[in-house]
Design a protein around this motif. Structure first.
Motif, PDB file in Angstrom:
ATOM      1  N   SER A  80       0.832  -1.211   0.000  1.00  0.00           N
ATOM      2  CA  SER A  80       0.000   0.000   0.000  1.00  0.00           C
ATOM      3  C   SER A  80       0.858   1.249   0.000  1.00  0.00           C
ATOM      4  O   SER A  80       0.579   2.207  -0.736  1.00  0.00           O
ATOM      5  CB  SER A  80      -0.935  -0.004   1.215  1.00  0.00           C
ATOM      6  OG  SER A  80      -1.854  -1.062   1.161  1.00  0.00           O
ATOM      7  N   GLY A  84       1.056   3.561  -3.010  1.00  0.00           N
ATOM      8  CA  GLY A  84       0.440   4.829  -2.636  1.00  0.00           C
ATOM      9  C   GLY A  84       1.368   6.013  -2.810  1.00  0.00           C
ATOM     10  O   GLY A  84       0.942   7.085  -3.270  1.00  0.00           O
ATOM     11  N   ALA A  88       0.722   8.875  -5.344  1.00  0.00           N
ATOM     12  CA  ALA A  88       0.572  10.229  -4.800  1.00  0.00           C
ATOM     13  C   ALA A  88       1.461  11.216  -5.542  1.00  0.00           C
ATOM     14  O   ALA A  88       1.071  12.374  -5.765  1.00  0.00           O
ATOM     15  CB  ALA A  88       0.916  10.223  -3.308  1.00  0.00           C
ATOM     16  N   THR A 145      -7.290  -1.008   1.598  1.00  0.00           N
ATOM     17  CA  THR A 145      -6.293  -0.077   2.135  1.00  0.00           C
ATOM     18  C   THR A 145      -5.725   0.887   1.100  1.00  0.00           C
ATOM     19  O   THR A 145      -5.344   2.007   1.457  1.00  0.00           O
ATOM     20  CB  THR A 145      -5.122  -0.874   2.760  1.00  0.00           C
ATOM     21  OG1 THR A 145      -4.502  -1.679   1.739  1.00  0.00           O
ATOM     22  CG2 THR A 145      -5.625  -1.773   3.872  1.00  0.00           C
ATOM     23  N   LEU A 146      -5.647   0.464  -0.158  1.00  0.00           N
ATOM     24  CA  LEU A 146      -4.990   1.290  -1.159  1.00  0.00           C
ATOM     25  C   LEU A 146      -5.717   2.603  -1.449  1.00  0.00           C
ATOM     26  O   LEU A 146      -5.065   3.651  -1.591  1.00  0.00           O
ATOM     27  CB  LEU A 146      -4.793   0.484  -2.446  1.00  0.00           C
ATOM     28  CG  LEU A 146      -3.800   1.050  -3.473  1.00  0.00           C
ATOM     29  CD1 LEU A 146      -2.443   1.271  -2.834  1.00  0.00           C
ATOM     30  CD2 LEU A 146      -3.681   0.103  -4.655  1.00  0.00           C
ATOM     31  N   THR A 149      -5.043   5.155   1.308  1.00  0.00           N
ATOM     32  CA  THR A 149      -3.601   5.442   1.331  1.00  0.00           C
ATOM     33  C   THR A 149      -3.247   6.433   0.231  1.00  0.00           C
ATOM     34  O   THR A 149      -2.504   7.405   0.468  1.00  0.00           O
ATOM     35  CB  THR A 149      -2.802   4.142   1.149  1.00  0.00           C
ATOM     36  OG1 THR A 149      -3.128   3.231   2.201  1.00  0.00           O
ATOM     37  CG2 THR A 149      -1.302   4.428   1.172  1.00  0.00           C
ATOM     38  N   ILE A 150      -3.765   6.220  -0.961  1.00  0.00           N
ATOM     39  CA  ILE A 150      -3.488   7.137  -2.070  1.00  0.00           C
ATOM     40  C   ILE A 150      -4.049   8.518  -1.777  1.00  0.00           C
ATOM     41  O   ILE A 150      -3.394   9.541  -2.019  1.00  0.00           O
ATOM     42  CB  ILE A 150      -4.075   6.569  -3.379  1.00  0.00           C
ATOM     43  CG1 ILE A 150      -3.315   5.304  -3.797  1.00  0.00           C
ATOM     44  CG2 ILE A 150      -4.008   7.613  -4.497  1.00  0.00           C
ATOM     45  CD1 ILE A 150      -3.896   4.625  -5.012  1.00  0.00           C
ATOM     46  N   TRP A 151      -5.260   8.597  -1.231  1.00  0.00           N
ATOM     47  CA  TRP A 151      -5.877   9.890  -0.959  1.00  0.00           C
ATOM     48  C   TRP A 151      -5.113  10.679   0.096  1.00  0.00           C
ATOM     49  O   TRP A 151      -4.833  11.865  -0.072  1.00  0.00           O
ATOM     50  CB  TRP A 151      -7.330   9.691  -0.526  1.00  0.00           C
ATOM     51  CG  TRP A 151      -8.278   9.880  -1.656  1.00  0.00           C
ATOM     52  CD1 TRP A 151      -8.720   8.934  -2.514  1.00  0.00           C
ATOM     53  CD2 TRP A 151      -8.872  11.115  -2.075  1.00  0.00           C
ATOM     54  NE1 TRP A 151      -9.571   9.490  -3.451  1.00  0.00           N
ATOM     55  CE2 TRP A 151      -9.691  10.820  -3.201  1.00  0.00           C
ATOM     56  CE3 TRP A 151      -8.810  12.413  -1.610  1.00  0.00           C
ATOM     57  CZ2 TRP A 151     -10.421  11.814  -3.856  1.00  0.00           C
ATOM     58  CZ3 TRP A 151      -9.544  13.391  -2.264  1.00  0.00           C
ATOM     59  CH2 TRP A 151     -10.340  13.091  -3.371  1.00  0.00           C
ATOM     60  N   THR A 154      -1.646  11.681  -1.314  1.00  0.00           N
ATOM     61  CA  THR A 154      -1.774  12.703  -2.358  1.00  0.00           C
ATOM     62  C   THR A 154      -2.032  14.071  -1.744  1.00  0.00           C
ATOM     63  O   THR A 154      -1.450  15.083  -2.174  1.00  0.00           O
ATOM     64  CB  THR A 154      -2.916  12.336  -3.317  1.00  0.00           C
ATOM     65  OG1 THR A 154      -2.619  11.083  -3.951  1.00  0.00           O
ATOM     66  CG2 THR A 154      -3.086  13.403  -4.390  1.00  0.00           C
ATOM     67  N   THR A 194      -0.688   6.374   7.687  1.00  0.00           N
ATOM     68  CA  THR A 194      -1.449   5.552   6.745  1.00  0.00           C
ATOM     69  C   THR A 194      -1.030   4.084   6.818  1.00  0.00           C
ATOM     70  O   THR A 194      -1.871   3.192   6.669  1.00  0.00           O
ATOM     71  CB  THR A 194      -1.261   6.067   5.310  1.00  0.00           C
ATOM     72  OG1 THR A 194       0.154   6.163   5.016  1.00  0.00           O
ATOM     73  CG2 THR A 194      -1.891   7.435   5.139  1.00  0.00           C
TER      74      THR A 194
END
Length: 274
Positions: A80, A84, A88, A145-146, A149-151, A154, A194
């Motif tokens: 992740s 991520g 990001a 989870t991904l 994590t990206i949000w 980012t 995260t």
């Protein structure tokens, strides 16, 4: 008025703390009780019988279940964060057509309940030959989870100064070097936050772990606890269930206590720009 406000504040804190901690406290004292004592109400520990803790490991491969959870949760955290952080950087630093739509799509994926995607995920895992394997659980948990994590990463990436990135490019750095040597150290608080949240989600995940595993040796701790049986067909194993719950909750508490400062820093990072 100030005294009343402060008194009311601390009373509210005590009520919230009691509401949050009492279930875990009662699970602890129940884990030391056996027989008919489990069905009587008691708020103070009367005995410290460790037989339930021994029974957890004797009646089923609970040590293997804990190891499975560690492997699955640790792998989910690593994947992740790796995916991520790179995503990001793309969403936070590179302007391309459809960026906002892709971010909204990722957010929309996290809004679907697990049961809505269970059938499709089962067919996907079975077609890959990953049913009743730990890689299958890792793949399924990444869907949970991904997205967040990206949000989170980012949002944090967008708040980092562009001058740092531009200076690195002037010195001849590639985008991968910028991510690895420039942004990654700066994103440590957000990555820890995260990563810990991803670990907790994967550690506590129940539905996928129950559906995509078949044998006790491949189960993680949530379905292993849910499927615990007593020494006889007529025994309700509340004592062993409480003991198993206490055992698997302690690692989460330890992780939160160890990384609490970085968690707070990661949650507040990016809240104030400049």
């Amino acid at each position: 008025m100030k005294l009343l406000a402060r008194t009311g504040f601390w009373l509210l804190v005590i009520v919230i703390a009691f509401f949050a901690l009492f279930p875990f406290y009662y699970a602890i004292i129940s884990s030391f009780r056996t027989g008919s004592a489990l069905f009587s109400v008691a708020y103070w520990p009367e005995t410290f019988d460790l037989s339930n803790y021994f029974a957890v490991f004797e009646r089923q491969p609970f040590g293997r279940n804990i190891l499975n959870s560690i492997i699955v949760s640790g792998s989910v955290v690593v994947l992740s964060l790796a995916l991520g952080i790179t995503a990001a950087y793309a969403f936070g630093r590179i302007a391309f057509r459809g960026r906002s739509l892709m971010l909204m799509t990722i957010l929309a994926v996290s809004m679907f309940p697990q049961v809505a995607v269970l059938a499709g995920m089962f067919e996907l895992i079975r077609s890959f030959g990953l049913y009743n394997t730990l890689p299958g659980l890792i793949l399924a948990n990444l869907m949970l989870t991904l997205p967040f994590t990206i949000w989170v990463l980012t949002t944090f990436m967008r708040e980092l100064p562009k001058e740092i990135e531009e200076a690195a490019f002037v010195d001849g750095a590639t985008p991968w070097i910028v991510v690895r040597r420039v942004f990654l150290p700066l994103m440590a608080p957000a990555a820890v936050t995260t990563g810990l949240l991803a670990f907790i989600v994967s550690w506590n995940e129940f539905l996928f772990a129950l559906t995509f595993t078949l044998t006790n040796e491949r189960r993680t701790v949530p379905p292993a606890i849910a499927l615990m049986s007593g020494s006889t067909a007529y025994e309700l194993p509340w004592g062993t269930i409480m003991a198993g719950s206490v055992i698997v909750t302690i690692p989460i508490i330890v992780l939160v206590l160890v990384f609490q400062r970085k968690i707070v820093a990661g949650l507040t990072a990016g809240a104030v720009k400049g």
